[in-house]
Write an enzyme that holds these catalytic residues in place. Sequence first.
Site, PDB file in Angstrom:
ATOM      1  N   ALA A  32       0.911  -1.173  -0.081  1.00 42.87           N
ATOM      2  CA  ALA A  32      -0.036   0.038   0.105  1.00 42.87           C
ATOM      3  C   ALA A  32       0.778   1.266  -0.011  1.00 42.87           C
ATOM      4  CB  ALA A  32      -0.966  -0.090   1.086  1.00 42.87           C
ATOM      5  N   HIS A  37       7.107   5.845   1.495  1.00 43.87           N
ATOM      6  CA  HIS A  37       7.866   4.657   0.764  1.00 43.87           C
ATOM      7  C   HIS A  37       8.749   5.168  -0.232  1.00 43.87           C
ATOM      8  CE1 HIS A  37       4.119   2.669   2.726  1.00 43.87           C
ATOM      9  NE2 HIS A  37       5.245   2.172   3.342  1.00 43.87           N
ATOM     10  N   GLY A 150      11.136   4.572   8.062  1.00 48.50           N
ATOM     11  CA  GLY A 150      10.744   6.004   8.132  1.00 48.50           C
ATOM     12  C   GLY A 150      10.613   6.246   9.500  1.00 48.50           C
ATOM     13  N   VAL A 184       7.254  11.835   5.559  1.00 50.63           N
ATOM     14  CA  VAL A 184       6.824  12.751   4.526  1.00 50.63           C
ATOM     15  C   VAL A 184       5.334  13.035   4.724  1.00 50.63           C
ATOM     16  CG1 VAL A 184       6.421  12.660   1.890  1.00 50.63           C
ATOM     17  CG2 VAL A 184       8.404  11.456   3.014  1.00 50.63           C
TER      18      VAL A 184
END
Length: 286
Positions: A32, A37, A150, A184
Amino acid sequence: MQIIEKKQELLTIVEACKKASKRIGLVPTMGALHEGHASLVRRAVQENDVCFVSVFVNPTQFNNKEDLEKYPRNLQRDAELLAGIGADYVFAPTPEEMYTAEEMNNTFRFDFAGLDEVMEGKMRPGHFNGVVQVVSRLFYLVQPDKAYFGEKDFQQLCIIHHMVERSSLKDTFGKLEIVDCPIVREESGLARSSRNERLSEEEKQTAVGISRVLFESLEWAKEPDATVKDVQQRVVDAINRIDGLEVEYYEIVDRTTLRETDTFENAIGCVTVYCGPVRLIDNIKY
Ligand code: PAF
């Protein structure tokens, strides 16, 4: 770009890369995929000779069956995105390919040095056992030089650093470097997350309130006499005042130990908020 489903095939490819002295970058994901990513993969492509991305919704890290069932899956779309940004291999095994029946019951045990006792670890018992179980297996299979994670899952990142740099497993991973990648955000400030796919447009607007309050709290922390406890409570109250949001926890902790702190130095605030049925996480560094 090649999609690999079998461990044996993966091992053969990795062995060939090692023989050719290629630097291997790995980005572990549960699919997903979104811009968050993509930023990890772009970096892995840039910094290595070959980039592997795993796409595997790891059942052993879900302590809620419904969450596991509802987790968005779309390998074809993920593969198109990854091919577009230059990934070389996508490892997308089935749970049966990854685990024996016994392993699937999450019998894996690991010493977290207390890092799993707070926040996500407290709310989701067994979650980090499952994360370490799958990440250590991916490291074993892909033998990366660098692995990219992340900062949105800040506690996960701390635990992976601990596993690779300080735990009893550390010698297994040689010189593997863990690369921390910043959160992000959408233009609105909302942290990118696969779970955002489950939000309606209206809920997305509501969820923007989470990051807005977190950023505001940076200013509150600068006020004379501001204390960690007060700022923590102000964040909880401000988010809970937004219709449609409910805070599960907000904790301002030390970035290294994840323990409570009474100073803003080296501190991070980690939040979990329900937006309708969807559980969202975010964090902010003070
Ligand atoms: O952050 C994630 O998406 C997962 O926890 C990870 C690291 C891919 C392990 O399943």
